[in-house]
Write a protein that holds these residues in place. Sequence first.
Motif, short mmCIF file in Angstrom:
data_model
loop_
_atom_site.label_atom_id
_atom_site.label_comp_id
_atom_site.label_asym_id
_atom_site.label_seq_id
_atom_site.Cartn_x
_atom_site.Cartn_y
_atom_site.Cartn_z
N ASP A 116 48.91 -2.02 69.97
CA ASP A 116 48.39 -1.70 68.81
C ASP A 116 48.01 -0.21 68.60
O ASP A 116 48.01 0.70 67.63
CB ASP A 116 46.87 -2.48 68.63
N VAL A 117 47.92 0.36 69.98
CA VAL A 117 47.62 2.04 69.95
C VAL A 117 48.29 2.41 71.01
O VAL A 117 48.33 1.66 72.23
CB VAL A 117 46.18 2.16 70.17
N LEU A 154 40.24 2.30 67.33
CA LEU A 154 40.30 1.27 68.31
C LEU A 154 39.38 0.03 68.36
O LEU A 154 38.30 0.29 68.28
CB LEU A 154 40.59 1.58 69.80
N LYS A 155 39.95 -1.15 67.93
CA LYS A 155 38.82 -2.24 67.96
C LYS A 155 38.83 -3.29 69.15
O LYS A 155 39.73 -3.21 69.85
CB LYS A 155 39.34 -2.99 66.61
N GLU A 197 42.08 -5.14 70.65
CA GLU A 197 43.35 -4.66 70.54
C GLU A 197 44.27 -4.26 71.65
O GLU A 197 43.25 -4.20 72.86
CB GLU A 197 43.35 -3.42 69.62
N ARG A 198 45.31 -3.73 71.60
CA ARG A 198 45.96 -3.59 72.79
C ARG A 198 46.43 -2.05 72.90
O ARG A 198 47.11 -1.64 72.25
CB ARG A 198 47.23 -4.26 73.20
N LEU A 199 45.94 -1.24 73.97
CA LEU A 199 46.28 0.11 74.15
C LEU A 199 47.05 0.32 75.02
O LEU A 199 47.06 -0.19 76.41
CB LEU A 199 45.13 0.81 74.15
N ASP A 253 53.86 -4.79 72.14
CA ASP A 253 52.55 -5.37 71.85
C ASP A 253 51.50 -4.48 71.62
O ASP A 253 50.36 -4.84 71.68
CB ASP A 253 52.28 -6.32 72.96
N ALA A 281 38.70 -3.59 74.23
CA ALA A 281 40.20 -3.54 74.11
C ALA A 281 40.73 -3.89 75.45
O ALA A 281 40.22 -3.87 76.51
CB ALA A 281 40.85 -2.21 73.51
N THR A 303 50.42 6.58 61.91
CA THR A 303 50.70 5.14 61.74
C THR A 303 52.21 4.56 61.62
O THR A 303 52.66 5.22 60.94
CB THR A 303 49.92 4.79 60.61
N ALA A 359 50.64 -0.05 63.55
CA ALA A 359 50.09 0.27 64.84
C ALA A 359 50.05 1.83 64.87
O ALA A 359 50.60 2.40 64.07
CB ALA A 359 51.00 -0.12 65.95
N ARG A 360 49.20 2.51 65.91
CA ARG A 360 48.78 3.75 65.75
C ARG A 360 49.33 4.40 66.98
O ARG A 360 49.30 3.97 68.11
CB ARG A 360 47.27 4.18 65.42
#
Length: 252
Positions: free
Chosen positions: A119-120, A50-51, A54-56, A117, A75, A174, A145-146
Amino acid sequence: MTSPLRRRALVLGAVCSSVVPIAARARDADVPYVPTPPEVVEGMLDMAGLKPGERLIDLGSGDGRIPMAAVRRGASALGVEIDSDLVARARAKARFAGLEGRVHFVRDDLFTVSLRDADVVTLYLLPDINERLKPKLLSEMKPGARVVSHAFDMGDWPPEQHREVSEKHVYLWTIPAIAGGEWRLVRGDGTTATLAIAQRYSRVSGMLDGRAIRDARLAGAALSFAADGVAYRGAVGDRTIIGDTWRAERID
């Protein structure tokens, strides 16, 4: 013409019609609330890579510990929970921690909330819920996305990574692009070939003008393979694959 959603269902081995209706609410009937240990929370976010920015989205977010840990890493995060008492608890914890406005919690159904939307996506559910969520994850989340799951896997969708964190199992996947099907490949010198790719989740194989390709790999949208002594690398879109010295267009 086959729709992108239908094509995704066909080539990834998922059956999108298996997504359950809104009446089947996961937390109410199927998944008891068991908190994820803090060290496992951090291990899940580490595994997801996670960066900041990003969106979790955490499905079945309980008291909100995973989304709050995500915003502490820079995030943005959304917790989705069907139990209204747990939603209220998570919001109170966020206020106490000074995270109000940076993390959000909603009372909603795991199977209907949009994941487009994300990312994780993080999960700590049960095997049958993971199986029922799998088509939604594959059809809604963008390539690259993960998905990270605490304790339980995704059946016939093999994880890319599996670790033990404080004696708990954590799995990573992924989301793959849709590479399966037939493509008209055009090389930099103008010559053409027919590229046929078979795909199941991230596993790919295929033929280039009837000859088997080698070392085929799909990671998110990044496709690579070798044929006739030439290495091909490209980014898969819905209708095109764009390489550095070649491109391909989907044949319907």
